[in-house]
Design a protein around this motif. Structure first.
Motif, PDB file in Angstrom:
ATOM      1  N   HIS A  45       0.856  -1.205   0.000  1.00  0.00           N
ATOM      2  CA  HIS A  45       0.000   0.000   0.000  1.00  0.00           C
ATOM      3  C   HIS A  45       0.880   1.238   0.000  1.00  0.00           C
ATOM      4  O   HIS A  45       1.491   1.581   1.011  1.00  0.00           O
ATOM      5  N   HIS A  66       1.410   5.272  -2.370  1.00  0.00           N
ATOM      6  CA  HIS A  66       0.808   6.209  -3.326  1.00  0.00           C
ATOM      7  C   HIS A  66       1.913   6.774  -4.207  1.00  0.00           C
ATOM      8  O   HIS A  66       2.329   7.922  -4.029  1.00  0.00           O
ATOM      9  N   GLU A  85      -7.378   3.104  -2.841  1.00  0.00           N
ATOM     10  CA  GLU A  85      -7.696   2.981  -1.446  1.00  0.00           C
ATOM     11  C   GLU A  85      -9.182   3.256  -1.244  1.00  0.00           C
ATOM     12  O   GLU A  85      -9.684   4.279  -1.722  1.00  0.00           O
ATOM     13  N   HIS A 138      -5.419  -2.129   5.599  1.00  0.00           N
ATOM     14  CA  HIS A 138      -4.202  -1.327   5.584  1.00  0.00           C
ATOM     15  C   HIS A 138      -4.149  -0.486   6.863  1.00  0.00           C
ATOM     16  O   HIS A 138      -5.174   0.065   7.266  1.00  0.00           O
ATOM     17  N   ASP A 197       2.707   2.992   2.991  1.00  0.00           N
ATOM     18  CA  ASP A 197       1.783   4.131   2.846  1.00  0.00           C
ATOM     19  C   ASP A 197       2.554   5.387   2.416  1.00  0.00           C
ATOM     20  O   ASP A 197       2.123   6.501   2.666  1.00  0.00           O
TER      21      ASP A 197
END
Ligand code: MN
Length: 256
Positions: free
Chosen positions: A9, A11, A88, A152, A200
């Motif tokens: 997870h 971005h 997400e 997550h 994250d």
């Protein structure tokens, strides 16, 4: 043998230079799931990752953007047939987002239903201060059990974690979760066969800079120490769990 490293997870499209971030994750050998916060970001995320061996994009509608972007659910639905990974998505009942919780629940329930009908999706789910509500919606709207869910940055209670495990959920663990006693205690209690790792990034920090997927090694060190095994043993467990998540079996050599 060095196991595959996993950042399930992050971005990468929100890095100042996503192309470089993706290349670095690939070069570091990290099997990476890069999520989107809005369906509008999906085509770009697909384009950024389509030549990549190890990086996969997820199609999301983040609960924190539901107040402005709930209408984008139709775009999310339009893109869903293209996406194996979804995220997400989820619920955020933290003080800044609590006022939109009803709308978030509507969006998340819709996402769960559509994924359940499609089957074969893997979801990365946000559940800030909303673990019970997230689990309730999963129970209600994932009845066919043909999708896999990964919680997550899970911060619910141990009994909620047990309930999630019974529903077949996995947990992706990041370094920030291991920085507090309560988080360490929870992570210690999780079943070994449900543990994945995540950063994250860029929303967590390492050495006073935003994290990146290659920081997963230090998360494995902490996780290994906590669960009384070496970092390599921990990496092997996570790699096996990823394989099981993706293939439904754990004896094949293939990943992603
Ligand atoms: Mn995130």
């Amino acid at each position: 043998m060095i196991s595959a490293l996993v950042d399930f997870h992050c971005h990468l499209d929100l890095f100042p230079d996503p192309v470089t971030a993706i290349r670095e994750a690939e070069e570091a050998g990290i099997h990476t799931l890069t999520v989107t916060t809005t369906p509008r970001a999906w085509p770009r995320n697909v384009e950024l990752t389509n030549k990549s061996r190890l990086i996969r994009p997820a199609l999301g509608l983040h609960p924190q953007v539901v107040p402005e972007r709930a209408a984008e659910i139709s775009l999310w639905e339009e893109y869903l047939p293209q996406a194996r990974y979804v995220g997400e998505v989820g619920l955020d009942a933290g003080p800044h987002y609590y006022s939109s919780l009803d709308a978030q629940k509507e969006v998340f329930a819709h996402i769960l239903k559509k994924c359940d009908a499609a089957g074969g999706k893997i979801l990365t789910v946000h559940s800030v201060r909303a673990a019970a509500a997230v689990l309730h919606l999963i129970e209600e709207h994932q009845s066919s059990r043909r999708c896999k869910l990964v919680l997550h940055w899970f911060t619910g209670s141990k009994s909620e974690a047990t309930r999630a495990s019974e529903l077949g959920c996995y947990f992706s663990i990041n370094a920030a979760m291991l920085s507090k006693e309560r988080g360490r205690d929870l992570v210690c209690a999780l079943p070994a066969d449900r543990i994945l790792t995540e950063t994250d990034a860029p929303f967590t920090r390492v050495n006073n800079r935003p994290a990146r997927p290659s920081d997963i090694g230090s998360t494995l060190d902490m996780l290994g120490e906590l669960r009384r095994m070496t970092s390599n043993e921990m990496a092997t467990i996570v790699a096996t769990n990823l394989r099981t998540l993706l293939t439904g079996k754990n004896n094949s050599a293939s990943t992603c």
